[in-house]
Design a protein around this motif. Structure first.
Motif, PDB file in Angstrom:
ATOM      1  N   GLN A   1       0.997  -1.183  -0.091  1.00  0.00           N
ATOM      2  CA  GLN A   1      -0.027  -0.046   0.099  1.00  0.00           C
ATOM      3  C   GLN A   1       0.778   1.174   0.135  1.00  0.00           C
ATOM      4  N   VAL A   2       0.733   2.133  -0.990  1.00  0.00           N
ATOM      5  CA  VAL A   2       1.495   3.179  -1.037  1.00  0.00           C
ATOM      6  C   VAL A   2       1.095   4.318  -0.038  1.00  0.00           C
ATOM      7  N   GLN A   3       1.972   4.917   0.497  1.00  0.00           N
ATOM      8  CA  GLN A   3       1.795   5.842   1.609  1.00  0.00           C
ATOM      9  C   GLN A   3       2.181   7.190   1.159  1.00  0.00           C
ATOM     10  N   LEU A   4       1.601   8.519   1.123  1.00  0.00           N
ATOM     11  CA  LEU A   4       1.912   9.701   1.041  1.00  0.00           C
ATOM     12  C   LEU A   4       1.663  10.474   1.925  1.00  0.00           C
ATOM     13  N   LEU A   5       2.822  11.566   2.142  1.00  0.00           N
ATOM     14  CA  LEU A   5       2.521  12.439   3.211  1.00  0.00           C
ATOM     15  C   LEU A   5       3.186  13.842   2.750  1.00  0.00           C
ATOM     16  N   GLU A   6       2.376  14.899   2.652  1.00  0.00           N
ATOM     17  CA  GLU A   6       2.520  16.188   2.258  1.00  0.00           C
ATOM     18  C   GLU A   6       3.002  16.896   3.242  1.00  0.00           C
ATOM     19  N   SER A   7       4.048  18.004   2.797  1.00  0.00           N
ATOM     20  CA  SER A   7       4.463  18.851   3.817  1.00  0.00           C
ATOM     21  C   SER A   7       4.863  20.156   2.875  1.00  0.00           C
ATOM     22  N   GLY A   8       5.084  21.442   3.646  1.00  0.00           N
ATOM     23  CA  GLY A   8       5.342  22.737   2.748  1.00  0.00           C
ATOM     24  C   GLY A   8       4.393  23.648   2.527  1.00  0.00           C
ATOM     25  N   GLY A   9       3.124  23.577   3.156  1.00  0.00           N
ATOM     26  CA  GLY A   9       2.196  24.267   3.006  1.00  0.00           C
ATOM     27  C   GLY A   9       2.502  25.655   3.867  1.00  0.00           C
ATOM     28  N   GLY A  10       1.789  26.696   3.747  1.00  0.00           N
ATOM     29  CA  GLY A  10       1.912  27.673   4.526  1.00  0.00           C
ATOM     30  C   GLY A  10       1.056  28.916   4.247  1.00  0.00           C
ATOM     31  N   SER A  11       1.338  30.213   4.784  1.00  0.00           N
ATOM     32  CA  SER A  11       0.667  31.342   4.390  1.00  0.00           C
ATOM     33  C   SER A  11       1.622  32.161   3.746  1.00  0.00           C
ATOM     34  N   VAL A  12       1.456  32.733   2.538  1.00  0.00           N
ATOM     35  CA  VAL A  12       2.268  33.791   1.975  1.00  0.00           C
ATOM     36  C   VAL A  12       1.263  34.699   1.132  1.00  0.00           C
TER      37      VAL A  12
END
Length: 126
Positions: free
Chosen positions: A1-12
């Motif tokens: 089962q492929v697992q995906l984890l996002e990061s890097g979002g924010g307010s600009v």
């Protein structure tokens, strides 16, 4: 089962840049296509960018020439570099992946994806 984890979002602020990352784990040697999607409150999830197993890419018209999708070290990390951000880019951004029958396939259609991350929020102020 492929697992995906996002990061890097924010307010600009409008005109700024962000780089989203999606760490990919537990994939096999099978071909995949991958993509970035976004969903704003009250709106449907929409495809932003997709990359085929052979490296081919496609983008939504609204982000062409501003966003760039890429893979690092094979499939270890999927990136989305976003420049010239606009308030209308504000949304939750999701990373997704799916098995590919051919190496040149990509897609901006959410229903064609099997695996999804939990998302990272991007907020652009005017």
């Amino acid at each position: 089962q492929v697992q995906l984890l996002e990061s890097g979002g924010g307010s600009v602020q409008a005109g700024g840049s962000l780089r989203l990352s999606c760490t990919v784990s537990r994939y096999t040697s099978t071909r995949y296509f991958m993509g970035w999607f976004r969903q704003a409150p009250g709106k449907e999830r929409e495809g932003v960018a997709s990359i085929a197993d052979d490296g081919g890419t496609t983008y939504a018209d609204s982000v062409k020439a501003r966003f760039t999708i890429s893979l690092y070290n094979g499939r270890d990390t999927l990136y989305l570099v976003m420049t010239g951000l606009k308030p209308e880019d504000t949304a939750m951004y999701y990373c997704a992946a799916s098995y590919a029958r051919r190496s040149d396939l990509y897609s901006l259609i959410p229903n064609e994806y099997t695996f999804w991350g939990r998302g990272t929020q991007v907020t652009v102020s005017s």
